[in-house]
Design a protein around this motif. Structure first.
Motif, short mmCIF file in Angstrom:
data_model
loop_
_atom_site.label_atom_id
_atom_site.label_comp_id
_atom_site.label_asym_id
_atom_site.label_seq_id
_atom_site.Cartn_x
_atom_site.Cartn_y
_atom_site.Cartn_z
N GLU A 7 52.74 -27.76 17.07
CA GLU A 7 52.14 -26.53 17.56
C GLU A 7 53.20 -25.44 17.76
O GLU A 7 52.95 -24.27 17.47
N ILE A 8 54.37 -25.86 18.25
CA ILE A 8 55.46 -24.89 18.41
C ILE A 8 55.88 -24.33 17.05
O ILE A 8 56.07 -23.12 16.89
N TYR A 9 56.01 -25.23 16.07
CA TYR A 9 56.38 -24.81 14.72
C TYR A 9 55.34 -23.85 14.14
O TYR A 9 55.67 -22.79 13.60
N LEU A 10 54.06 -24.22 14.28
CA LEU A 10 52.98 -23.42 13.70
C LEU A 10 52.96 -22.02 14.31
O LEU A 10 52.82 -21.02 13.61
N THR A 11 53.16 -21.96 15.60
CA THR A 11 53.17 -20.67 16.30
C THR A 11 54.32 -19.79 15.81
O THR A 11 54.15 -18.60 15.55
N GLU A 12 55.51 -20.39 15.67
CA GLU A 12 56.69 -19.63 15.24
C GLU A 12 56.53 -19.13 13.80
O GLU A 12 56.92 -18.01 13.47
N ARG A 13 55.92 -19.96 13.00
CA ARG A 13 55.75 -19.59 11.59
C ARG A 13 54.78 -18.43 11.45
O ARG A 13 55.03 -17.48 10.70
N VAL A 14 53.67 -18.47 12.19
CA VAL A 14 52.70 -17.39 12.12
C VAL A 14 53.29 -16.12 12.72
O VAL A 14 53.05 -15.00 12.23
N LYS A 15 54.10 -16.25 13.77
CA LYS A 15 54.79 -15.08 14.33
C LYS A 15 55.68 -14.44 13.27
O LYS A 15 55.75 -13.20 13.16
N ALA A 16 56.38 -15.26 12.50
CA ALA A 16 57.24 -14.74 11.44
C ALA A 16 56.42 -13.96 10.42
O ALA A 16 56.83 -12.88 9.97
N GLN A 17 55.25 -14.49 10.07
CA GLN A 17 54.38 -13.79 9.12
C GLN A 17 53.94 -12.44 9.67
O GLN A 17 53.88 -11.45 8.95
N ALA A 18 53.63 -12.42 10.95
CA ALA A 18 53.16 -11.17 11.56
C ALA A 18 54.26 -10.12 11.54
O ALA A 18 54.02 -8.95 11.20
N TYR A 19 55.49 -10.52 11.89
CA TYR A 19 56.60 -9.58 11.87
C TYR A 19 56.86 -9.09 10.44
O TYR A 19 57.14 -7.90 10.22
N ALA A 20 56.80 -9.99 9.47
CA ALA A 20 57.02 -9.61 8.08
C ALA A 20 55.96 -8.62 7.63
O ALA A 20 56.27 -7.62 6.96
N SER A 21 54.71 -8.84 8.02
CA SER A 21 53.63 -7.93 7.63
C SER A 21 53.78 -6.58 8.31
O SER A 21 53.39 -5.55 7.76
N ALA A 22 54.40 -6.59 9.49
CA ALA A 22 54.61 -5.35 10.22
C ALA A 22 55.82 -4.58 9.70
O ALA A 22 56.07 -3.45 10.12
N GLY A 23 56.61 -5.21 8.82
CA GLY A 23 57.79 -4.55 8.28
C GLY A 23 59.02 -4.69 9.14
O GLY A 23 60.02 -4.02 8.92
N ASP A 24 58.97 -5.58 10.15
CA ASP A 24 60.13 -5.83 11.01
C ASP A 24 60.92 -6.99 10.40
O ASP A 24 60.76 -8.15 10.79
N ALA A 25 61.77 -6.66 9.44
CA ALA A 25 62.46 -7.69 8.66
C ALA A 25 63.35 -8.58 9.53
O ALA A 25 63.39 -9.80 9.34
N MET A 26 64.07 -8.00 10.46
CA MET A 26 64.99 -8.79 11.26
C MET A 26 64.26 -9.76 12.18
O MET A 26 64.67 -10.92 12.33
N ALA A 27 63.19 -9.29 12.83
CA ALA A 27 62.42 -10.19 13.69
C ALA A 27 61.78 -11.30 12.85
O ALA A 27 61.75 -12.47 13.26
N ALA A 28 61.28 -10.94 11.67
CA ALA A 28 60.69 -11.94 10.78
C ALA A 28 61.74 -12.95 10.34
O ALA A 28 61.47 -14.17 10.32
N ALA A 29 62.93 -12.48 10.01
CA ALA A 29 64.00 -13.37 9.56
C ALA A 29 64.35 -14.38 10.65
O ALA A 29 64.50 -15.58 10.38
N ARG A 30 64.51 -13.88 11.88
CA ARG A 30 64.87 -14.79 12.97
C ARG A 30 63.78 -15.83 13.22
O ARG A 30 64.06 -17.00 13.48
N ALA A 31 62.52 -15.39 13.11
CA ALA A 31 61.41 -16.33 13.34
C ALA A 31 61.32 -17.36 12.22
O ALA A 31 61.09 -18.55 12.47
N PHE A 32 61.47 -16.94 10.97
CA PHE A 32 61.45 -17.90 9.87
C PHE A 32 62.60 -18.90 9.99
O PHE A 32 62.44 -20.09 9.75
N GLU A 33 63.79 -18.38 10.35
CA GLU A 33 64.94 -19.26 10.52
C GLU A 33 64.69 -20.27 11.64
O GLU A 33 65.00 -21.47 11.50
N ALA A 34 64.14 -19.77 12.75
CA ALA A 34 63.85 -20.66 13.87
C ALA A 34 62.82 -21.71 13.47
O ALA A 34 62.96 -22.91 13.79
N ALA A 35 61.77 -21.31 12.74
CA ALA A 35 60.72 -22.25 12.32
C ALA A 35 61.29 -23.35 11.45
O ALA A 35 60.91 -24.52 11.57
N ALA A 36 62.24 -22.99 10.57
CA ALA A 36 62.83 -23.99 9.66
C ALA A 36 63.64 -25.03 10.41
O ALA A 36 63.81 -26.16 9.93
#
Length: 408
Positions: free
Chosen positions: A74-103
């Motif tokens: 559940e923690i992983y799933l939440t972080e991954r969807v957060k990364a998608q949301a940041y990426a869709s919002a155009g916040d590349a750095m926040a998305a990058a950190r979230a994707f890295e954390a999810a991995a």
């Protein structure tokens, strides 16, 4: 040199950065392990992302994050969807950190870690954090990722982060064994060596560029580098100007003047005349405040050429009777310049065979050029490949071999 490549790579970073998606249906059996208090806001976030309502989607993600005692998945799933949301919002750095954390989360499925790293690297690149993009894309490749886009981002990021030694190492390994690397790869490798002040490797890379992509700017670059090489003898200045003329890279009035003056000094006024006429036709000579001086240079060239034509043939017997072949090589070369190629080439060959030459490698270099002037390119290449030594003649012969092997 690499401006076009960087622009292309930026496009790769923006468009090619993988953004893994999640839906409850895709998760199959794993989705049943997600409690409703986590699953409902996550599904709502996914729907909002699809509707381009990223601010609201992130609010739903925070609702899921607020649930106590979440499982690793559940923690992983939440972080991954957060990364998608940041990426869709155009916040590349926040998305990058979230994707890295999810991995890196314990609940991340092993099969998805490289995809998450790929997304993180692409987002870091888009956010211009090139050091992080290099680190994450390097980790992706080390973990077995095979996406060619990631290898491009890795090398680009190394260069843009200022790690030129890493760039050279990565590109050298990548290009090893490739018959025809891309022009952009060779451009970047050359620039990396230049930044490292590794002139030897830089010159070799530019020569490889010349072999595959014969452009004037590459010829200018490599010939300039050759001129600066330690051990390049001043006596080869005329030979350098011949290569500049052949490749169409004489650029300035001073360079044309040097070509004319050097040919006159070495006793080849017909060669001086050709260089002079080329400079005048290109409107590089004979212009502005230099016009009068160039006119006088032209008059001197014409005078010496007339004398040379009158003397042609008067020293042949003496040259043949000489103990060494120096005179035969020089006279034979002059015959080739005057359009008597068969006679001149035969005389040059005889002089080299006789021996006793002051500069035997220079003589072979000049013979190769004479075959080129005579229109016999294959023979010219054959002769150029026999030139050896360490004082510049062999280097020039190598460049001539590259040039002569290319189609006109």
């Amino acid at each position: 040199m690499i401006k076009g490549y960087l622009a292309a790579a930026m496009l790769v970073g923006l468009v090619g950065a993988a953004m893994p998606t999640v839906s409850m249906a895709e998760e199959g059996a794993k989705a049943t392990a997600v409690r409703s208090e986590v699953g409902k806001p996550i599904q709502a976030a996914l729907d909002l992302i699809k509707a381009k309502k990223t601010k609201e989607a992130l609010a739903k993600v925070r609702d899921a994050e607020a649930v106590k005692d979440r499982t690793p998945y559940e923690i992983y799933l939440t972080e991954r969807v957060k990364a998608q949301a940041y990426a869709s919002a155009g916040d590349a750095m926040a998305a990058a950190r979230a994707f890295e954390a999810a991995a890196s989360l314990p609940g991340a499925p092993a099969a998805e870690r490289t995809t998450l790293l790929s997304a993180a690297a692409g987002q870091y690149y888009s956010g211009r954090d090139y050091a992080k993009a290099a680190a994450i894309s390097g980790r992706y490749l080390k973990d077995g990722g095979t996406d060619a886009t990631m290898r491009t981002i890795y090398v680009q990021s190394l260069y843009l982060s200022g790690d030129f030694a890493g760039t050279a190492k990565a590109l050298s390994a990548e290009l090893q064994g490739q018959k025809k690397p891309s022009e952009e790869q060779l451009q970047m490798l050359a620039q990396a060596y230049l930044k490292l002040n590794d002139q030897t490797s830089y010159s070799k890379t530019v020569e490889r560029l010349l072999s595959n992509y014969p452009k004037k700017e590459y010829w200018q670059s490599v010939i300039y580098a050759v001129k600066q090489q330690p051990g390049m003898s001043d006596r080869l200045a005329l030979d350098l100007s011949r290569l500049l003329r052949a490749t169409g890279t004489l650029r300035t009035s001073a360079e044309y003047e040097d070509a004319v003056a050097l040919a006159l000094q070495q006793g080849y006024p017909i060669e001086a005349k050709k260089a002079y006429d080329e400079g005048m036709a290109a409107k590089i000579m004979g212009q502005g405040s230099d016009a009068d001086r160039h006119r006088r240079l032209g008059d001197m060239t014409n005078k010496q050429l007339a004398e040379d034509k009158q003397a042609l043939g008067t020293q042949d017997a003496q040259a043949v009777a000489a103990k060494d072949g120096n005179a035969q090589v020089n006279l034979g070369y002059n015959y080739v310049l005057h359009g008597q190629a068969d006679k001149g080439l035969e005389m040059m060959e005889a002089g080299i065979k006789k021996g006793g030459l002051k500069r035997p490698e220079d003589a072979k270099l000049r013979l190769g050029y004479a075959y080129y002037v005579a229109g016999k390119r294959a023979k010219a290449v054959q002769v150029m490949k026999t030139v050896t030594g360490t004082d510049g003649a062999a280097t020039l012969a190598g460049l001539w071999s590259i040039y002569l092997s290319q189609s006109n």
